[in-house]
Scaffold this motif. Structure first.
Motif, PDB file in Angstrom:
ATOM      1  N   PHE A 161       2.970  13.875   5.769  1.00  0.00           N
ATOM      2  CA  PHE A 161       4.041  14.771   5.318  1.00  0.00           C
ATOM      3  C   PHE A 161       5.414  14.101   5.432  1.00  0.00           C
ATOM      4  CE2 PHE A 161       0.507  17.317   6.904  1.00  0.00           C
ATOM      5  CZ  PHE A 161       0.181  18.040   5.761  1.00  0.00           C
ATOM      6  N   ARG A 162       5.442  12.921   4.907  1.00  0.00           N
ATOM      7  CA  ARG A 162       6.695  12.149   4.919  1.00  0.00           C
ATOM      8  C   ARG A 162       7.745  12.861   4.065  1.00  0.00           C
ATOM      9  NH1 ARG A 162       6.098   6.191   2.858  1.00  0.00           N
ATOM     10  NH2 ARG A 162       4.769   6.114   4.733  1.00  0.00           N
ATOM     11  N   GLU A 163       8.973  12.813   4.516  1.00  0.00           N
ATOM     12  CA  GLU A 163      10.074  13.512   3.845  1.00  0.00           C
ATOM     13  C   GLU A 163      10.278  13.017   2.419  1.00  0.00           C
ATOM     14  OE1 GLU A 163      14.844  14.502   4.564  1.00  0.00           O
ATOM     15  OE2 GLU A 163      13.634  13.586   6.157  1.00  0.00           O
ATOM     16  N   SER A 164      10.026  11.742   2.174  1.00  0.00           N
ATOM     17  CA  SER A 164      10.215  11.182   0.833  1.00  0.00           C
ATOM     18  C   SER A 164       9.214  11.745  -0.178  1.00  0.00           C
ATOM     19  CB  SER A 164      10.100   9.657   0.878  1.00  0.00           C
ATOM     20  OG  SER A 164       8.822   9.263   1.360  1.00  0.00           O
ATOM     21  N   ASN A 165       8.165  12.398   0.311  1.00  0.00           N
ATOM     22  CA  ASN A 165       7.164  12.978  -0.579  1.00  0.00           C
ATOM     23  C   ASN A 165       7.440  14.444  -0.914  1.00  0.00           C
ATOM     24  OD1 ASN A 165       5.611  10.685  -0.863  1.00  0.00           O
ATOM     25  ND2 ASN A 165       4.293  11.146   0.872  1.00  0.00           N
ATOM     26  N   ILE A 166       8.533  14.996  -0.417  1.00  0.00           N
ATOM     27  CA  ILE A 166       8.856  16.395  -0.690  1.00  0.00           C
ATOM     28  C   ILE A 166       9.302  16.560  -2.143  1.00  0.00           C
ATOM     29  CG2 ILE A 166      10.419  18.294  -0.143  1.00  0.00           C
ATOM     30  CD1 ILE A 166      10.481  17.363   2.729  1.00  0.00           C
ATOM     31  N   VAL A 175       6.862  21.719  -0.594  1.00  0.00           N
ATOM     32  CA  VAL A 175       5.823  21.233  -1.502  1.00  0.00           C
ATOM     33  C   VAL A 175       5.889  19.712  -1.503  1.00  0.00           C
ATOM     34  CG1 VAL A 175       4.943  21.221  -3.858  1.00  0.00           C
ATOM     35  CG2 VAL A 175       5.988  23.297  -2.926  1.00  0.00           C
ATOM     36  N   TYR A 176       4.743  19.077  -1.249  1.00  0.00           N
ATOM     37  CA  TYR A 176       4.667  17.627  -1.144  1.00  0.00           C
ATOM     38  C   TYR A 176       3.832  17.044  -2.280  1.00  0.00           C
ATOM     39  CZ  TYR A 176       6.208  18.272   3.719  1.00  0.00           C
ATOM     40  OH  TYR A 176       6.905  18.618   4.864  1.00  0.00           O
ATOM     41  N   GLN A 177       4.152  15.824  -2.620  1.00  0.00           N
ATOM     42  CA  GLN A 177       3.272  15.053  -3.497  1.00  0.00           C
ATOM     43  C   GLN A 177       2.242  14.353  -2.620  1.00  0.00           C
ATOM     44  OE1 GLN A 177       4.943  12.672  -6.809  1.00  0.00           O
ATOM     45  NE2 GLN A 177       3.827  10.914  -5.953  1.00  0.00           N
ATOM     46  N   ALA A 178       0.994  14.411  -3.034  1.00  0.00           N
ATOM     47  CA  ALA A 178      -0.071  13.811  -2.233  1.00  0.00           C
ATOM     48  C   ALA A 178      -1.003  13.001  -3.127  1.00  0.00           C
ATOM     49  CB  ALA A 178      -0.868  14.898  -1.504  1.00  0.00           C
ATOM     50  N   ARG A 179      -1.401  11.839  -2.637  1.00  0.00           N
ATOM     51  CA  ARG A 179      -2.365  11.002  -3.349  1.00  0.00           C
ATOM     52  C   ARG A 179      -3.712  11.145  -2.635  1.00  0.00           C
ATOM     53  NH1 ARG A 179      -2.161   6.744  -6.870  1.00  0.00           N
ATOM     54  NH2 ARG A 179       0.117   6.659  -6.761  1.00  0.00           N
ATOM     55  N   LEU A 180      -4.605  11.895  -3.252  1.00  0.00           N
ATOM     56  CA  LEU A 180      -5.906  12.104  -2.636  1.00  0.00           C
ATOM     57  C   LEU A 180      -6.894  11.000  -2.983  1.00  0.00           C
ATOM     58  CD1 LEU A 180      -6.383  15.960  -3.045  1.00  0.00           C
ATOM     59  CD2 LEU A 180      -5.236  14.675  -1.237  1.00  0.00           C
TER      60      LEU A 180
END
Length: 460
Positions: A161-166, A175-180
């Motif tokens: 949940f890094r801040e740069s991914n918000i 809401v975060y961007q996530a690479r699954l």
């Protein structure tokens, strides 16, 4: 439908095959006679019998108007099959008409049910190809048809949940961007559910979205939990929200007039699905530009269903007043009356934002605010003023006739009295002719119109 065709085929076959054979109601047919009919008319005497035979006399006593003798019997033999055939055809026609009505009703009900509420099997089938090709995604359980994704996978995908991914922030979290997976990038909404309201919103959104599939509603991919935190996984919308596009750094420069009309049309289609095709109907209750997301091709989709209400018009007594200032309909704000017309009001505010490029509420002073509706209403109905208050990014880029039409739709949507507002279906039909064919409407552009030219430049 099969039964309908079987009956028709059998009837036609009966007429075609038996038209040259003696009628079963005529003398000599090998049909077991009805007892009542037999007492009056069966069997008819041979032609050599006297015209005043006992049978004829008996028939005359039941039907005084029937002539006795061979001529009367001959006419009787022709009338009976004709009457019987007419009665049979009328009865068969009534049966066929009933079957046809039932078939149409069944087809309509089946269509609405299929669109309004996808079955668990359909939902799983739709998600299986999406998830099946990624081995790193582990399904650890199911809540009905809801896919539950392992928390560790989400944690790793968001880089803890890094801040740069918000991607954005909401009332109960980010809401975060996530690479699954190497090929799968999604959006993950993290909710802090330490409070009952947050938990209720999470459950409400999951319950609604896992049943809904529509091109203009965000696709729900799964959920997860960890302690008091809840996670909802959606498809990633690469161009963010309409709010970010309009009021962010670009100030709406990427949204041309045709693109804004397409966004309005997409949002109207999503709302129409909720109001008209969901069973029970769904009221979004928090429609706003930040909850209208744009994919890579600027297709608009409704999102954030935490406050949505199923069948809210009938069961709104215990609903807590919620919404966003500037978008909340006056009757809901003042009296707590919630109907689908509340969503129509919010849609009208969104349409004004797309048209004017202004926020729904603007600060005039530290303690004084002004709503967009209050400010714009007197100018929207004045054709001499309207072109001057349009968003500078799209000013003089549209046919003035189209501009007046959109302004008229917006004015109707934000009427203080709910009964004066149109249904979202009517709004949709008003917008379709203003959107180019290539963007999902019916407008066919024949030539480019000079800036501000009020002459019609398109062929509907």
């Amino acid at each position: 439908m099969k039964l309908f065709f079987v009956v028709v085929v059998n009837f036609v076959a009966f007429v075609l095959v038996d038209q040259n054979k003696p009628c079963p109601f005529c003398v000599g047919a090998t049909v077991v006679p009805d007892p009542l009919v037999s007492s009056m008319s069966a069997p008819l005497p041979p032609p050599s019998f006297s015209p005043t035979s006992p049978i004829a006399s008996s028939m005359a006593s039941f039907s005084p108007g029937i002539q006795q003798g061979s001529e009367g019997n001959q006419m009787d033999r022709h009338k009976k099959p004709l009457i019987a055939l007419i009665v049979t055809c009328a009865t068969l026609g009534a049966v066929l008409l009933s079957l046809l009505c039932l078939w149409f009703y069944h087809r309509k009900y089946k269509f609405l049910k299929r669109n309004a509420q996808s079955s668990d099997a359909e939902k799983e089938l739709a998600l299986s190809p999406f998830f099946g090709k990624f081995n790193s995604i582990k399904m650890v359980g199911n809540k009905g048809s809801v896919t539950v994704i392992e928390y560790k996978l989400i944690e790793k995908g968001t880089s803890n949940f890094r801040e740069s991914n918000i991607l954005g922030e909401g009332g109960f979290g980010c809401v975060y961007q996530a690479r699954l997976d190497d090929s799968l990038i999604v959006a993950v909404k993290k909710l802090d559910c330490a409070t009952e309201d947050a938990e209720k919103e999470f459950e409400n959104e999951v319950e609604l979205l896992h049943k809904i599939q529509h091109p203009n509603i965000i696709s729900f991919l799964g959920c997860s939990n960890d302690g008091d935190s809840r996670f909802i996984v959606y498809e990633l919308m690469h161009n963010g929200s309409v709010e970010t596009q309009l009021h962010g750094p670009s100030h709406g420069s990427a949204l041309t007039w045709p693109m804004r009309m397409k966004i309005a049309l997409d949002a109207a289609r999503g709302l129409e699905y909720l109001h008209e095709y969901c069973n029970p109907p769904v009221i979004h209750r928090d429609l706003k530009t930040s909850n209208i997301l744009l994919d890579a091709n600027f297709n608009a989709k409704l999102s954030d269903f935490g406050l949505a209400v199923a069948d809210g018009a009938k069961n709104n007594n215990n609903i807590k007043l919620s919404g966003t200032l500037g978008y909340v309909a006056p009757e809901y704000l003042l009296d707590g009356k919630l109907t689908d017309k509340s969503d129509v009001y919010a849609f009208g505010v969104v349409l004004l934002e797309l048209l004017l490029g202004r926020r729904p509420v603007e600060k005039l002073a530290p303690t004084q605010c002004q709503s967009l509706v209050t400010w714009a209403m007197p100018q929207l109905t004045d054709r001499s003023k309207l072109p001057h208050i349009v968003d500078p990014m799209i000013k003089d880029t549209m046919d003035l006739k189209h501009l007046y039409q959109v302004a008229a739709v917006a004015v109707l949507c934000v009427q203080p009295e709910p009964s004066y507002r149109p249904l979202i279906t009517d709004v949709l039909h008003s917008l379709v002719p203003l959107v180019p064919v290539e963007l999902g409407g019916t407008l066919r552009v024949t030539q480019a119109a000079p800036p501000g030219n009020p002459q019609e430049s398109s062929d509907h």
